[in-house]
Design a protein around this motif. Sequence first.
Motif, PDB file in Angstrom:
ATOM      1  N   ASP A 145       1.832  -3.807   5.925  1.00  0.00           N
ATOM      2  CA  ASP A 145       0.476  -4.119   5.465  1.00  0.00           C
ATOM      3  C   ASP A 145      -0.077  -5.344   6.190  1.00  0.00           C
ATOM      4  O   ASP A 145      -1.259  -5.386   6.561  1.00  0.00           O
ATOM      5  N   SER A 193       0.828  -1.197   0.000  1.00  0.00           N
ATOM      6  CA  SER A 193       0.000   0.000   0.000  1.00  0.00           C
ATOM      7  C   SER A 193       0.867   1.255   0.000  1.00  0.00           C
ATOM      8  O   SER A 193       1.974   1.257   0.556  1.00  0.00           O
ATOM      9  N   GLU A 253       0.413   3.795   1.729  1.00  0.00           N
ATOM     10  CA  GLU A 253       0.566   4.221   3.126  1.00  0.00           C
ATOM     11  C   GLU A 253       1.775   3.561   3.778  1.00  0.00           C
ATOM     12  O   GLU A 253       2.565   4.220   4.469  1.00  0.00           O
TER      13      GLU A 253
END
Length: 222
Positions: free
Chosen positions: A130, A97, A99
């Motif tokens: 993740d 991701s 993020e």
Amino acid sequence: MRIGELSERTEVSSASIKFYVREGLLPPPERVGYNRSEYDDSHAARLRLIRALLETGGLSVQAAQRVLAAADDESVPILDLMRTAQAAIPVPEAAASPESIAAVRAVADRMGWSTHDENPGMLQSARVLDAYRALDLPELAGLLEPYARAADEAARAELAVTVAAPDRSRMAAIVAVGTVLGDALIAGLRRIAQEAAAHAAMRDSAPQAAELRDGQLDRERS
């Protein structure tokens, strides 16, 4: 030495030795006569290196070929050899991701690390974050920076050993083997340290636990 003696000395089968020669991992033997070839100590050393990369490091034959080719080529800079060795280490193929990638990048920036965006460790670390998030374990994600500090200390120690090597050949061997096998060493030492830390925590908490237990018994008696 003949191939049978080399096989016995290195515990690598004759069939595997011939396969490594065909695949370019092991230099061919010297032809000393019709249907007769001889190997020397350099072949034995190379076989030990091949076994380390394949068996302990977990590389595929193709990945080991790339690492050894870069190590053998004196025109390849040591930093490029390191990148080749890093890219050769097998990792799961999955996306990460944005993020988590940003979180890893932020820690790398705080550590002052200068690295290219395609470093395989970036994606690998982000995938771990993740997984922590998917398992609802933010406490583990909070360990990213302590892990980074430990990795930084290990990397600096590896660099010091590398630059102290007497020549490029020795330096290449240290980088290739250290990069591939270092992951296994760190994982093994971490498991030992985990057990030691758990035992120490149990010893440190034993008096307090006994005090709490005795206090509970006193309250129950009264």
